[in-house]
Design an enzyme around this catalytic site. Structure first.
Site, mmCIF file in Angstrom:
data_model
loop_
_atom_site.group_PDB
_atom_site.id
_atom_site.type_symbol
_atom_site.label_atom_id
_atom_site.label_comp_id
_atom_site.label_asym_id
_atom_site.label_seq_id
_atom_site.Cartn_x
_atom_site.Cartn_y
_atom_site.Cartn_z
ATOM 1 N N LYS B 76 46.075 43.093 38.269
ATOM 2 C CA LYS B 76 47.202 42.162 38.264
ATOM 3 C C LYS B 76 47.636 41.944 39.707
ATOM 4 O O LYS B 76 47.703 42.909 40.494
ATOM 5 C CB LYS B 76 48.347 42.755 37.433
ATOM 6 C CG LYS B 76 49.536 41.821 37.236
ATOM 7 C CD LYS B 76 50.616 42.481 36.370
ATOM 8 C CE LYS B 76 51.755 41.532 36.053
ATOM 9 N NZ LYS B 76 52.807 42.166 35.239
ATOM 10 N N SER B 151 54.116 39.363 31.182
ATOM 11 C CA SER B 151 53.719 38.671 32.387
ATOM 12 C C SER B 151 52.277 38.937 32.813
ATOM 13 O O SER B 151 51.721 38.169 33.588
ATOM 14 C CB SER B 151 54.641 39.095 33.530
ATOM 15 O OG SER B 151 54.474 40.473 33.814
ATOM 16 N N SER B 175 55.387 43.625 29.352
ATOM 17 C CA SER B 175 54.424 42.782 30.068
ATOM 18 C C SER B 175 52.980 43.243 29.989
ATOM 19 O O SER B 175 52.082 42.512 30.416
ATOM 20 C CB SER B 175 54.837 42.649 31.541
ATOM 21 O OG SER B 175 55.857 41.698 31.667
#
Lengths: 491, 484
Positions: B76, B151, B175
């Site tokens: 990420k 997210s 997330s």
């Protein structure tokens, strides 16, 4: 109307750790800009603070030294505001639960009176960087070397009533933080900075007036002058029917005045909240005990010991404990004297040592800007010199000449005074016969002054002492000279 | 090879059936080819990745390989990696190349894993759909008209579409788990403090926790064995003995008590999602688990509390993006204050601004007690609810999300609807508990996630439950058609 000034001080003390409070970068002063700012200090994305144990230990030392409560659990908080030299956009500080709560600092005023100034709190926080507004062609530069330097902010109660008291407090605090080795005390480099909260009120009034906070007081002299100016300013406004606005003011030493920096309306809402990147700071009993055991004898304790055991006047004791180095030096002189004259009376020895350390030596150090630790006249050498006065080898006046020669390095070692006395032939004339002959000659040569003295003008006596000293090149024993003179003049 | 588990890949590498360079190329090609429309990656750097792969091949040849040596892993873009753009999907950091590695990146590098690229996400991890990215929305591999969740949507989509064997993510309010559920993959949020936050760009410090994405619980365990560990640079990192997260994989479920909170099955839960989750709970029962009722009476307060605490911390954490030292700075401005205003107005997207505003408000003088302090009290109540619940069960089971993946743009203009997607996930963050999501069925052709929440440090137990479930089911093996 009679006015009373009320003062409280907030002092930022830079703690003498080698690395910063939340990062491993060096805190050394004077490096080229931004060479001592690591990823944490410049607040790169993703970095986190790690608390420096040495900074906490120094805060604990302070708390113990002022008899405060050292919280077993204190909390760091974020103080949020934007400024280019504040890299994270918040300062990590302590808000609701500071590490040091309460305590008091005992100060000695000019008249020897002692009083306690209560402390509100002392908390740990990080310093910001510096903005550089010159040399950048209309732009500002940022130096983050200072960002993250550990500070202990020490807040006093509004217990001071004059600029002189505020200065006495600031000096005592300055001496204490150096004494307990938590700060180098270097005011030019910003290691010890004061802000003053000043208000005025009619004498006898119970309620406090509206205060102004004065910043930028980086010397004791500025502190004193700024408070005096500010008190006058406030009194003039009130007497003119005006009101004091709560505001922050800046002292301008060049103009010797304070001017408004920001008013209450412009004050920040710092949005304090507990710092989630740091756990609450826990101080164990064991750590507390360990730090307590490592503390040196504190200035107040020494002061009391000097009065109690050495019979010194309070004012002398205060002067000698202005710094640990001075006190240590003084004690070394006392020890040297005790060794030089084993049967001597301690209080007399101590008083003589005190007079010399606080008098001649302090004067020489002041004149030359030398620290007492680097004094060219060592404590034991000074003790030997004092011993020579006390055993009548030389007079006090000659001793000053010997001291100057020792200071100049004319002779070294513990016995420097003896070497100089011998080399310069400064031994006192204590031969009564020789002194009597000299004085008889003076009396015979000055019939007019003799007559004056005998007619009751006591002052004429001093004339004869002067003549006798001149004739003996100051080597006449003053007590003996006086005794013989009295006898001869009584005629 | 694209469907192989981490242990199968490691075996293939060890047997030289494939090299790390070949494996890395395979996935890089998938990212650039079939994966491109998903917009799952912000940065790939084949040269850099292949250099790491070559080094890994050397290590394998020297017989010094560990379980992850040579395995490509997508990260990420919230984890900073030296020499890589580390943008957090924000214009604010679009030009930021990190000079240092996050702790998680260090651990993967030390293990010999290959950085496959940086995945797309909601800007600064604020969002539940991965639409709030400066680099454009991520798409769900099961239906590119739908969101992958957020997210960490890029990581979830990449693993689901077989663009990477595994990925990392962060979970502040769901997330990791929510996009895992919406993309039909597995994701674990560890106990707060187990994975270091050093180098993980902060959103809400007291809630953020890094964790892995993979296609099976066994793979999650292998990733955790590398990611987890004490880091003195993170003061909230927990100093505990190293543990093997795979140690309970084979433990039978007999005697296990799974708690089902009625609060997680009320109004708002889509019927087809509820059906899939109930089916999974029955499967656990068949495997020997005992199902018990538990109560989380303050569950309904978790979203409001979360949306006070997280924005409060975020408003402060994001203050460093001021245009002074790095990152975006407005090109034209008149003085310092104008520079701040324009830089932050232009550098942050609308959702980030919304949260900064909310966070600033709740911390302001006069509002702090009513919002921030009250939210902290609720937080303690929620933690207490869990502590009570765990007296009667070993894990809490329920849906990860109230519905399957929604359509792109569907909730962009309705932040409250978007926030309600976190309704089952935020409580674990508020309490600091470990939780995971695994695929447990489909509704309308879209994957459904099953959430398991454990007591503190119960990751290995949760992974064990998930693994036994996955041995008995094949939901986790399903692949979106276009990416098979």
């Amino acid at each position: 109307m009679k006015w009373e000034t009320v003062i409280g001080l907030e002092t930022h003390v830079q703690l003498s750790t080698r690395s910063k409070i939340f990062s491993g970068a060096s805190t050394a002063f004077g490096a080229p800009p931004n060479t001592q700012a690591c990823a944490v200090d410049i607040a790169l994305p993703g970095v986190l603070p790690v608390l420096n144990r040495g900074a906490v230990e120094r805060a604990i030392r302070f708390g113990l030294a002022v008899g405060a409560e050292v919280r077993r659990r204190s909390v760091f908080a974020r103080k949020n505001y934007f400024y280019p030299d504040l890299p994270k956009g918040y300062q990590i500080s302590q808000f609701e639960a500071p590490i040091v709560q309460g305590g008091a600092l005992r100060i000695v005023l000019a008249d020897g009176a002692e009083r306690a100034v209560r402390l509100t709190r002392a908390h740990l926080e990080e310093d910001a960087g510096k903005s550089l507004h010159e040399d950048f062609h209309g732009m500002s530069g940022i130096d983050l070397n200072r960002a993250g330097t550990p500070l202990l902010e020490i807040v006093s109660e509004p217990d001071m009533r004059s600029a002189a008291e505020a200065v006495a407090y600031a000096r005592a605090l300055h001496a204490l933080v150096r004494w307990i080795d938590i700060c180098d005390g270097n005011m030019q480099e910003g290691s010890f900075r004061c802000d003053a909260n000043v208000s005025v009120r009619p004498r006898g009034a119970a309620a406090l007036g509206t205060r102004c906070e004065i910043k930028n007081l980086n010397s004791f002299r500025f502190l004193e002058r700024a408070i005096e100016y500010e008190a006058r300013r406030q009194i003039a406004i009130i007497e003119d029917g005006g009101r004091i606005e709560l505001e922050t003011r800046l002292y301008d030493p060049d103009r010797d005045e304070t001017r408004s920096m920001r008013t209450k309306e412009e004050a920040h809402d710092y949005r304090y909240f507990p710092e989630p990147d740091l756990l609450p700071l826990e101080v164990s009993e064991a750590w507390l005990a360990e730090v307590a055991a490592s503390l040196p004898e504190l200035p107040v304790a020494r002061r009391e010991r000097y009065v109690r055991d050495l019979g010194l006047p309070a004012q002398d004791a205060a002067t000698l404990t202005a710094s640990r180095e001075t006190a240590d030096y003084f004690e070394a002189v006392v020890a040297g004297l005790a060794e030089a004259e084993p049967g001597g009376e301690r209080p007399a020895q101590a008083k003589a040592a005190a007079n010399w350390v606080a008098g001649e030596l302090a004067g020489a150090l002041n004149r030359t800007g030398v620290e007492i630790g680097a004094s060219p006249v060592a404590a034991r050498a000074l003790a030997r010199l004092i011993a020579r006065i006390r055993d009548d080898t030389i007079s006090g006046k000659i001793a000053k000449e010997v001291f100057d020669a020792m200071w100049a390095g004319e002779a070294g070692g513990e016995n420097a005074a003896d070497a100089i006395i011998e080399r310069r032939g400064l031994r006192q004339i204590t031969d009564a016969g020789a002194l009597e002959r000299i004085i008889e000659e003076i009396v015979a040569a000055n019939p007019a002054q003799v007559a004056e003295y005998r007619s009751g003008k006591e002052k004429a006596f001093n004339y004869f002492v002067g003549q006798a000293m001149k004739a003996t090149k100051s080597k006449g024993n003053p007590a003996q000279v006086a005794e013989i003179l009295k006898r001869k003049l009584a005629g | 090879m694209i469907d192989a588990s981490i242990s199968e890949l490691a075996a293939a590498l060890a047997a030289r059936r494939i090299s790390s360079v070949e494996l890395t190329r395979l996935f890089l090609d998938r990212i650039a080819g079939p994966g491109a429309p998903l917009n799952a990656f912000i940065a790939v750097d084949p040269e850099r990745s292949l250099a790491q792969a070559r080094a890994a091949d050397g290590r394998i040849a020297a017989g010094a390989a560990g379980p992850l040596t040579g395995i490509p892993i997508a990260h990420k873009d919230i984890f900073v990696a030296e020499g890589w753009p580390s943008t957090c999907a924000s214009r604010m950091l679009a030009n930021f190349v990190s000079p240092y590695d996050a702790h998680v990146i260090e651990r993967f590098n030390a293990a010999g894993a290959v950085i496959l690229g940086k995945t797309n996400m909601d800007e600064f991890a604020m969002g539940s759909s991965s639409e709030a990215s400066w680099y454009g929305a991520v798409r769900n591999p099961w239906d590119t008209g739908r969101v992958p969740g957020g997210s960490s949507g890029g990581s979830a989509a990449a693993v689901a579409a077989r663009l990477a064997p595994a990925a990392t993510g962060t979970d502040t309010g769901g997330s990791i788990r929510q996009p895992a559920a919406l993309c039909g993959v597995c994701g674990l949020k560890p106990t707060y403090g187990v994975v270091s936050r050093y180098g993980m760009i902060a959103f809400a410090s007291s809630l953020d926790q890094g964790g892995p994405f993979a296609r099976s619980a066994a793979d999650l365990a292998a990733l955790m064995n590398v990611m987890a560990g004490f880091d003195p640079r993170d003061s909230t990192s927990l100093e505990r003995p190293a543990e093997d997260y795979a140690r309970e994989l084979e433990r039978p479920l007999a005697g296990l008590r799974v708690g089902v909170p009625s609060e997680y099955f009320g109004a708002g839960l889509a019927a087809d999602v509820a059906a899939a989750v109930e089916g999974a709970i029955e499967a656990l029962e068949r495997l020997g688990a005992e199902v018990v009722d538990v109560h989380l009476p303050n569950a309904g307060l978790s979203v409001p509390a979360y949306y006070v605490i997280a924005p409060a911390e975020a408003s402060s954490n994001l203050s460093r993006y001021d245009g002074v030292r790095y990152g975006y700075r407005a090109t034209e401005y008149d003085g310092l204050i104008d520079m701040y205003r324009r830089t932050r107005a232009e550098g942050f997207g609308p959702e980030v601004k919304r949260r900064i505003l909310v966070g600033t408000y709740v911390l302001s003088h006069g509002y702090y007690d009513a919002y921030y302090l009250k939210a902290q009290k609720i937080r303690r109540l929620i933690a207490r609810d869990f502590a009570e619940a765990f007296k009667g069960c070993d894990a809490i089971v329920g849906p990860t999300t109230p519905s399957v993946a929604f359509r792109l743009g569907e909730k962009v203009d309705d932040p409250v609807q978007m926030y309600l997607n976190d309704i089952y996930t935020v409580a674990a963050n508020l309490a600091g508990l470990p939780a995971l999501s695994i695929p447990c069925g489909f509704a309308g052709g879209m994957p459904v996630g099953l959430q398991l929440v454990g007591d503190y440090f119960a990751e290995a137990r949760l992974l064990g439950i998930a693994h036994r479930f996955q041995q008995a089911t094949d939901w986790h093996r399903r692949t979106p058609q276009s990416f098979a």
